[in-house]
Design an enzyme around this catalytic site. Structure first.
Site, PDB file in Angstrom:
ATOM      1  N   ARG A  21       0.837  -1.214   0.000  1.00  0.00           N
ATOM      2  CA  ARG A  21       0.000   0.000   0.000  1.00  0.00           C
ATOM      3  C   ARG A  21       0.865   1.253   0.000  1.00  0.00           C
ATOM      4  O   ARG A  21       0.563   2.222  -0.701  1.00  0.00           O
ATOM      5  CB  ARG A  21      -0.951   0.012   1.205  1.00  0.00           C
ATOM      6  CG  ARG A  21      -2.025  -1.057   1.127  1.00  0.00           C
ATOM      7  CD  ARG A  21      -2.895  -1.065   2.371  1.00  0.00           C
ATOM      8  NE  ARG A  21      -2.067  -1.297   3.542  1.00  0.00           N
ATOM      9  CZ  ARG A  21      -2.367  -0.899   4.777  1.00  0.00           C
ATOM     10  NH1 ARG A  21      -3.480  -0.236   5.009  1.00  0.00           N
ATOM     11  NH2 ARG A  21      -1.569  -1.166   5.771  1.00  0.00           N
ATOM     12  N   ASN A  40      -6.124  -2.719   2.514  1.00  0.00           N
ATOM     13  CA  ASN A  40      -6.049  -4.167   2.698  1.00  0.00           C
ATOM     14  C   ASN A  40      -7.453  -4.729   2.887  1.00  0.00           C
ATOM     15  O   ASN A  40      -8.235  -4.189   3.671  1.00  0.00           O
ATOM     16  CB  ASN A  40      -5.220  -4.526   3.936  1.00  0.00           C
ATOM     17  CG  ASN A  40      -3.737  -4.436   3.709  1.00  0.00           C
ATOM     18  OD1 ASN A  40      -3.259  -4.401   2.585  1.00  0.00           O
ATOM     19  ND2 ASN A  40      -2.983  -4.383   4.790  1.00  0.00           N
TER      20      ASN A  40
END
Length: 93
Positions: A21, A40
């Protein structure tokens, strides 16, 4: 290529717990003009939402598919839509 779009991509593979990320956010900011987030998911995938120019979103999608990402990307599923707005920058969620 300057049309404003919304890209939603689901990235599967070993993409959680490896900085994926953070690197996705950094790449989006490097491309410039993109806002959205990387998140996520409970099933192990990462969801990426990006809004901006079609060219910028396509560049991010190409990077998700073939870039030097952390972990291992086994596949990416994407949909294209019209922008919804509401994002000020590209965030990690």
């Amino acid at each position: 290529m300057n049309e404003e779009v919304r890209l939603v991509a689901w990235v599967r593979g070993r993409v959680q717990g490896v900085g994926f990320r953070w690197f996705t956010r950094a790449r989006a900011l490097e491309i410039g003009g993109l806002c959205g987030f990387a998140l996520n998911l409970d099933d192990g995938r990462v969801q990426v939402v990006a809004e901006g120019s079609r060219g910028g979103c396509q560049e991010l999608l190409d990077w998700l598919h073939n870039g030097d990402t952390p972990g291992r990307v086994d596949g990416v599923t994407e949909i294209w839509d019209t922008p919804r707005g509401g994002y000020e920058t590209f965030a990690i969620r």
